[in-house]
Design a protein around this motif. Structure first.
Motif, PDB file in Angstrom:
ATOM      1  N   GLY A  27       7.398 -21.363 -21.732  1.00  0.00           N
ATOM      2  CA  GLY A  27       7.107 -20.564 -22.917  1.00  0.00           C
ATOM      3  C   GLY A  27       5.878 -19.682 -22.787  1.00  0.00           C
ATOM      4  O   GLY A  27       5.280 -19.316 -23.802  1.00  0.00           O
ATOM      5  N   VAL A  28       5.491 -19.310 -21.576  1.00  0.00           N
ATOM      6  CA  VAL A  28       4.289 -18.504 -21.373  1.00  0.00           C
ATOM      7  C   VAL A  28       4.333 -17.240 -22.244  1.00  0.00           C
ATOM      8  O   VAL A  28       5.404 -16.654 -22.459  1.00  0.00           O
ATOM      9  N   VAL A  29       3.166 -16.851 -22.742  1.00  0.00           N
ATOM     10  CA  VAL A  29       3.021 -15.627 -23.532  1.00  0.00           C
ATOM     11  C   VAL A  29       2.037 -14.729 -22.798  1.00  0.00           C
ATOM     12  O   VAL A  29       0.916 -15.135 -22.483  1.00  0.00           O
ATOM     13  N   TYR A  30       2.470 -13.499 -22.517  1.00  0.00           N
ATOM     14  CA  TYR A  30       1.637 -12.519 -21.822  1.00  0.00           C
ATOM     15  C   TYR A  30       1.296 -11.402 -22.799  1.00  0.00           C
ATOM     16  O   TYR A  30       2.194 -10.789 -23.374  1.00  0.00           O
ATOM     17  N   ASP A  31       0.000 -11.148 -22.992  1.00  0.00           N
ATOM     18  CA  ASP A  31      -0.458 -10.107 -23.910  1.00  0.00           C
ATOM     19  C   ASP A  31      -1.212  -9.021 -23.173  1.00  0.00           C
ATOM     20  O   ASP A  31      -2.051  -9.303 -22.307  1.00  0.00           O
ATOM     21  N   GLU A  37       1.445  -4.689 -26.147  1.00  0.00           N
ATOM     22  CA  GLU A  37       2.687  -5.286 -25.672  1.00  0.00           C
ATOM     23  C   GLU A  37       2.523  -6.795 -25.535  1.00  0.00           C
ATOM     24  O   GLU A  37       1.438  -7.283 -25.225  1.00  0.00           O
ATOM     25  N   ARG A  38       3.627  -7.488 -25.745  1.00  0.00           N
ATOM     26  CA  ARG A  38       3.658  -8.943 -25.577  1.00  0.00           C
ATOM     27  C   ARG A  38       4.985  -9.301 -24.906  1.00  0.00           C
ATOM     28  O   ARG A  38       6.035  -8.788 -25.273  1.00  0.00           O
ATOM     29  N   ILE A  39       4.900 -10.191 -23.946  1.00  0.00           N
ATOM     30  CA  ILE A  39       6.090 -10.698 -23.266  1.00  0.00           C
ATOM     31  C   ILE A  39       6.164 -12.192 -23.536  1.00  0.00           C
ATOM     32  O   ILE A  39       5.191 -12.913 -23.317  1.00  0.00           O
ATOM     33  N   PRO A 119       2.206   2.492 -22.516  1.00  0.00           N
ATOM     34  CA  PRO A 119       2.941   1.830 -21.436  1.00  0.00           C
ATOM     35  C   PRO A 119       3.952   2.776 -20.800  1.00  0.00           C
ATOM     36  O   PRO A 119       4.487   3.662 -21.468  1.00  0.00           O
ATOM     37  N   PRO A 120       4.209   2.587 -19.513  1.00  0.00           N
ATOM     38  CA  PRO A 120       5.221   3.410 -18.863  1.00  0.00           C
ATOM     39  C   PRO A 120       6.611   3.063 -19.382  1.00  0.00           C
ATOM     40  O   PRO A 120       6.860   1.946 -19.827  1.00  0.00           O
ATOM     41  N   ALA A 121       7.498   4.013 -19.334  1.00  0.00           N
ATOM     42  CA  ALA A 121       8.882   3.791 -19.754  1.00  0.00           C
ATOM     43  C   ALA A 121       9.564   2.828 -18.790  1.00  0.00           C
ATOM     44  O   ALA A 121       9.170   2.721 -17.628  1.00  0.00           O
ATOM     45  N   GLY A 122      10.551   2.135 -19.295  1.00  0.00           N
ATOM     46  CA  GLY A 122      11.379   1.300 -18.437  1.00  0.00           C
ATOM     47  C   GLY A 122      11.143  -0.190 -18.568  1.00  0.00           C
ATOM     48  O   GLY A 122      11.801  -0.969 -17.892  1.00  0.00           O
ATOM     49  N   ARG A 123      10.216  -0.597 -19.415  1.00  0.00           N
ATOM     50  CA  ARG A 123      10.017  -2.041 -19.565  1.00  0.00           C
ATOM     51  C   ARG A 123      10.271  -2.514 -20.995  1.00  0.00           C
ATOM     52  O   ARG A 123       9.961  -3.636 -21.347  1.00  0.00           O
ATOM     53  N   GLU A 124      10.880  -1.659 -21.782  1.00  0.00           N
ATOM     54  CA  GLU A 124      11.167  -1.980 -23.179  1.00  0.00           C
ATOM     55  C   GLU A 124      12.057  -3.206 -23.325  1.00  0.00           C
ATOM     56  O   GLU A 124      11.988  -3.912 -24.325  1.00  0.00           O
ATOM     57  N   HIS A 125      12.907  -3.474 -22.343  1.00  0.00           N
ATOM     58  CA  HIS A 125      13.826  -4.615 -22.387  1.00  0.00           C
ATOM     59  C   HIS A 125      13.100  -5.950 -22.212  1.00  0.00           C
ATOM     60  O   HIS A 125      13.688  -6.993 -22.443  1.00  0.00           O
ATOM     61  N   LEU A 126      11.822  -5.901 -21.853  1.00  0.00           N
ATOM     62  CA  LEU A 126      11.061  -7.126 -21.602  1.00  0.00           C
ATOM     63  C   LEU A 126       9.950  -7.388 -22.613  1.00  0.00           C
ATOM     64  O   LEU A 126       9.482  -8.501 -22.715  1.00  0.00           O
ATOM     65  N   VAL A 127       9.529  -6.360 -23.325  1.00  0.00           N
ATOM     66  CA  VAL A 127       8.325  -6.487 -24.146  1.00  0.00           C
ATOM     67  C   VAL A 127       8.608  -6.276 -25.634  1.00  0.00           C
ATOM     68  O   VAL A 127       9.588  -5.643 -26.008  1.00  0.00           O
ATOM     69  N   GLU A 128       7.692  -6.817 -26.430  1.00  0.00           N
ATOM     70  CA  GLU A 128       7.619  -6.517 -27.859  1.00  0.00           C
ATOM     71  C   GLU A 128       6.368  -5.681 -28.046  1.00  0.00           C
ATOM     72  O   GLU A 128       5.366  -5.918 -27.388  1.00  0.00           O
TER      73      GLU A 128
END
Length: 130
Positions: A27-31, A37-39, A119-128
């Protein structure tokens, strides 16, 4: 926890994603406060790192861990080429804060980079975004 942070950075630099993942709780949270952005979760955080554009290399300059073993911080230097930052290579410093569970796995990572950026485009599927 110092050893866990060393293992995290060693695996990241080597692009050894299996070893990198072994340092993380499910359940790691990356901020990333600069990009808001948060993952959430190990699999997304692994993919974020695997898919990161360009070539980067990390130098760990200092690691500090608390006596209770639940928190640590690291200061790093990065060399980045071939990404959204363009050429020539850029040098950046960052500060990273880690939290750990009872087994010594990383439950949270917060990265602070020198400046806010979009943020650069292309990581929207991973981040909030927040």
């Amino acid at each position: 926890m110092r050893g866990a942070v060393e293992a995290y950075w060693t695996a990241a630099e080597a692009r050894d994603w299996s070893a990198f993942g072994a340092t993380l709780a499910e359940g790691v949270v990356y901020d990333l406060p600069q990009t808001r952005e948060r993952i959430l979760g190990k699999e997304r955080y692994l993919r974020f790192n695997q898919e990161y554009p360009g070539d980067w290399h990390v130098r760990v300059e200092r690691i500090v861990a608390d006596a209770e073993g639940r928190q640590a911080a690291a200061r790093t230097g990065f060399t980045v080429t071939g990404s959204q930052l363009g050429s020539p290579p850029q040098e950046m410093d960052a500060i990273h804060f880690f939290t750990f569970d009872e087994e010594g796995l990383i439950t949270g990572v917060t990265d602070f980079w020198p400046e806010s950026y979009e943020p650069p485009a292309g990581r929207e599927h991973l981040v909030e975004r927040y």
